[in-house]
Design a protein around this motif. Structure first.
Motif, PDB file in Angstrom:
ATOM      1  N   GLY A  49       0.865  -1.169   0.129  1.00 51.77           N
ATOM      2  CA  GLY A  49       0.057  -0.134   0.068  1.00 51.77           C
ATOM      3  C   GLY A  49       0.890   1.217   0.176  1.00 51.77           C
ATOM      4  N   LYS A  50       2.156   1.188  -0.284  1.00 49.10           N
ATOM      5  CA  LYS A  50       2.996   2.476  -0.429  1.00 49.10           C
ATOM      6  C   LYS A  50       2.619   3.541  -1.220  1.00 49.10           C
ATOM      7  CE  LYS A  50       6.564   0.334   2.404  1.00 49.10           C
ATOM      8  NZ  LYS A  50       7.800  -0.333   2.524  1.00 49.10           N
ATOM      9  N   LYS A  51       2.427   2.816  -2.450  1.00 46.82           N
ATOM     10  CA  LYS A  51       2.062   3.734  -3.590  1.00 46.82           C
ATOM     11  C   LYS A  51       1.315   2.966  -4.571  1.00 46.82           C
ATOM     12  CE  LYS A  51       4.880   6.011  -7.241  1.00 46.82           C
ATOM     13  NZ  LYS A  51       6.376   6.452  -7.857  1.00 46.82           N
ATOM     14  N   ALA A  52       0.603   3.750  -5.192  1.00 49.44           N
ATOM     15  CA  ALA A  52      -0.457   3.069  -6.214  1.00 49.44           C
ATOM     16  C   ALA A  52       0.018   2.455  -7.633  1.00 49.44           C
ATOM     17  CB  ALA A  52      -1.847   3.577  -6.387  1.00 49.44           C
ATOM     18  N   ILE A  53      -0.256   1.683  -8.188  1.00 44.41           N
ATOM     19  CA  ILE A  53       0.127   1.443  -9.495  1.00 44.41           C
ATOM     20  C   ILE A  53      -0.958   2.211 -10.471  1.00 44.41           C
ATOM     21  CG2 ILE A  53       0.197  -0.592 -11.368  1.00 44.41           C
ATOM     22  CD1 ILE A  53       1.347  -2.164  -9.113  1.00 44.41           C
ATOM     23  N   ILE A  54      -0.552   2.895 -11.208  1.00 44.37           N
ATOM     24  CA  ILE A  54      -1.410   3.660 -12.221  1.00 44.37           C
ATOM     25  C   ILE A  54      -1.738   3.142 -13.375  1.00 44.37           C
ATOM     26  CG2 ILE A  54      -1.853   6.142 -13.196  1.00 44.37           C
ATOM     27  CD1 ILE A  54      -0.252   6.987 -10.785  1.00 44.37           C
ATOM     28  N   VAL A  55      -3.120   3.107 -13.772  1.00 43.06           N
ATOM     29  CA  VAL A  55      -3.412   2.425 -14.958  1.00 43.06           C
ATOM     30  C   VAL A  55      -4.092   3.492 -15.753  1.00 43.06           C
ATOM     31  CG1 VAL A  55      -4.106   0.535 -16.336  1.00 43.06           C
ATOM     32  CG2 VAL A  55      -2.835  -0.162 -14.374  1.00 43.06           C
ATOM     33  N   PRO A  56      -3.757   3.790 -16.947  1.00 52.27           N
ATOM     34  CA  PRO A  56      -4.892   4.722 -17.845  1.00 52.27           C
ATOM     35  C   PRO A  56      -5.863   3.717 -18.365  1.00 52.27           C
ATOM     36  CG  PRO A  56      -2.631   5.011 -18.730  1.00 52.27           C
ATOM     37  CD  PRO A  56      -2.567   3.656 -17.585  1.00 52.27           C
ATOM     38  N   SER A 136      -5.821  -7.997  -4.549  1.00 55.21           N
ATOM     39  CA  SER A 136      -4.933  -9.169  -3.862  1.00 55.21           C
ATOM     40  C   SER A 136      -5.123 -10.432  -4.802  1.00 55.21           C
ATOM     41  CB  SER A 136      -5.510  -9.154  -2.463  1.00 55.21           C
ATOM     42  OG  SER A 136      -6.867  -9.787  -2.300  1.00 55.21           O
ATOM     43  N   ILE A 137      -4.425 -11.532  -4.407  1.00 57.12           N
ATOM     44  CA  ILE A 137      -4.660 -12.888  -5.102  1.00 57.12           C
ATOM     45  C   ILE A 137      -5.146 -13.870  -3.922  1.00 57.12           C
ATOM     46  CG2 ILE A 137      -3.216 -14.449  -5.912  1.00 57.12           C
ATOM     47  CD1 ILE A 137      -3.303 -12.133  -7.844  1.00 57.12           C
ATOM     48  N   GLU A 152      -1.977  -9.243   2.111  1.00 55.97           N
ATOM     49  CA  GLU A 152      -1.183  -8.488   1.286  1.00 55.97           C
ATOM     50  C   GLU A 152      -2.216  -7.682   0.153  1.00 55.97           C
ATOM     51  OE1 GLU A 152       2.933  -8.038  -0.572  1.00 55.97           O
ATOM     52  OE2 GLU A 152       1.909  -9.467  -1.514  1.00 55.97           O
ATOM     53  N   LYS A 153      -2.244  -6.515   0.181  1.00 59.08           N
ATOM     54  CA  LYS A 153      -3.072  -5.751  -0.848  1.00 59.08           C
ATOM     55  C   LYS A 153      -2.159  -4.737  -1.535  1.00 59.08           C
ATOM     56  CE  LYS A 153      -7.222  -6.776   1.044  1.00 59.08           C
ATOM     57  NZ  LYS A 153      -7.468  -8.026   1.066  1.00 59.08           N
ATOM     58  N   ILE A 154      -2.347  -4.575  -2.840  1.00 58.17           N
ATOM     59  CA  ILE A 154      -1.641  -3.828  -3.628  1.00 58.17           C
ATOM     60  C   ILE A 154      -2.874  -2.635  -4.051  1.00 58.17           C
ATOM     61  CG2 ILE A 154      -1.074  -3.337  -6.120  1.00 58.17           C
ATOM     62  CD1 ILE A 154       0.401  -6.174  -5.733  1.00 58.17           C
ATOM     63  N   LEU A 155      -2.357  -1.259  -4.057  1.00 55.46           N
ATOM     64  CA  LEU A 155      -3.351  -0.153  -4.543  1.00 55.46           C
ATOM     65  C   LEU A 155      -2.985  -0.147  -5.810  1.00 55.46           C
ATOM     66  CD1 LEU A 155      -2.690   2.457  -1.744  1.00 55.46           C
ATOM     67  CD2 LEU A 155      -4.620   1.110  -2.174  1.00 55.46           C
ATOM     68  N   LEU A 156      -4.255   0.099  -6.510  1.00 52.79           N
ATOM     69  CA  LEU A 156      -4.400   0.182  -8.027  1.00 52.79           C
ATOM     70  C   LEU A 156      -5.320   1.375  -8.492  1.00 52.79           C
ATOM     71  CD1 LEU A 156      -3.869  -1.343 -10.955  1.00 52.79           C
ATOM     72  CD2 LEU A 156      -6.121  -2.296 -10.508  1.00 52.79           C
ATOM     73  N   GLU A 157      -4.676   2.304  -9.308  1.00 54.81           N
ATOM     74  CA  GLU A 157      -5.701   3.274  -9.498  1.00 54.81           C
ATOM     75  C   GLU A 157      -5.842   3.293 -11.097  1.00 54.81           C
ATOM     76  OE1 GLU A 157      -5.948   8.176  -9.024  1.00 54.81           O
ATOM     77  OE2 GLU A 157      -4.056   7.073  -8.342  1.00 54.81           O
ATOM     78  N   ILE A 158      -7.010   3.384 -11.531  1.00 58.46           N
ATOM     79  CA  ILE A 158      -7.303   3.513 -12.768  1.00 58.46           C
ATOM     80  C   ILE A 158      -7.682   5.020 -13.075  1.00 58.46           C
ATOM     81  CG2 ILE A 158      -9.037   2.794 -14.655  1.00 58.46           C
ATOM     82  CD1 ILE A 158      -8.903  -0.167 -13.180  1.00 58.46           C
TER      83      ILE A 158
END
Length: 159
Positions: A49-56, A136-137, A152-158
């Motif tokens: 959760g430190k930084k979001a993965i940005i996907v356009p 998450s998986i 474990e969670k991953i931040l995702l930003e669309i």
């Protein structure tokens, strides 16, 4: 081409998916897995959760790739689901990682049986929607009777 499909996946390619995690027992143990890339963006520096993965949103598809095994059975998993905001998306599991590309992932615990332990999930971005999401998986056990609970969670930003 990073991955190639092995013969193990023919059933899944025909639409025979493993059962949904919503119907299975939960194992409260850390699964052995990794999310390598989301839309060709490496994930390892953006976990926890430190930084979001940005996907356009213009990319149209969310492509999630990685590997997973059934840690307790010391064998390949029964399948992998991607969990985005509590909604499960199936993946193609059992993909073979080519020799010499990422040896540590081909053989995460020192056994050649893990060769077909990779997965790839493709999700239409409009299905997920714009905004901030958690990803998450869910790793299914070899017998497909339970899944490993993953905190474990991953931040995702669309956007």
């Amino acid at each position: 081409e990073f991955y190639k499909i092995s013969q193990v996946n023919i059933a899944e390619m025909r639409g025979e998916k493993p059962p949904s995690p919503a119907t299975l027992d939960i194992i409260f143990s850390t699964p052995h897995y990794d999310i390598d890339r989301i839309n060709n963006r490496y994930v390892h520096k953006r976990k926890h959760g430190k930084k979001a993965i940005i996907v356009p949103k213009e990319e149209q598809l969310l492509i999630v790739e990685g590997w997973a095994i059934d840690a307790e059975a010391k064998d390949e998993a029964g399948g992998v689901y991607i969990d985005i905001d509590g909604k499960f998306y199936s993946t193609l599991y059992g993909i073979e990682l080519r020799d010499g590309i990422r040896g540590g992932i081909v053989n995460p615990l020192g056994k050649s049986i893990y060769r077909n332990s990779c997965y790839a999930g493709i999700i239409p971005i409009p299905e997920v929607g714009q905004g901030l999401h958690t990803l998450s998986i869910k790793v299914l056990t070899k017998d497909k009777m339970a899944y490993y609970k993953n905190e474990e969670k991953i931040l995702l930003e669309i956007r």
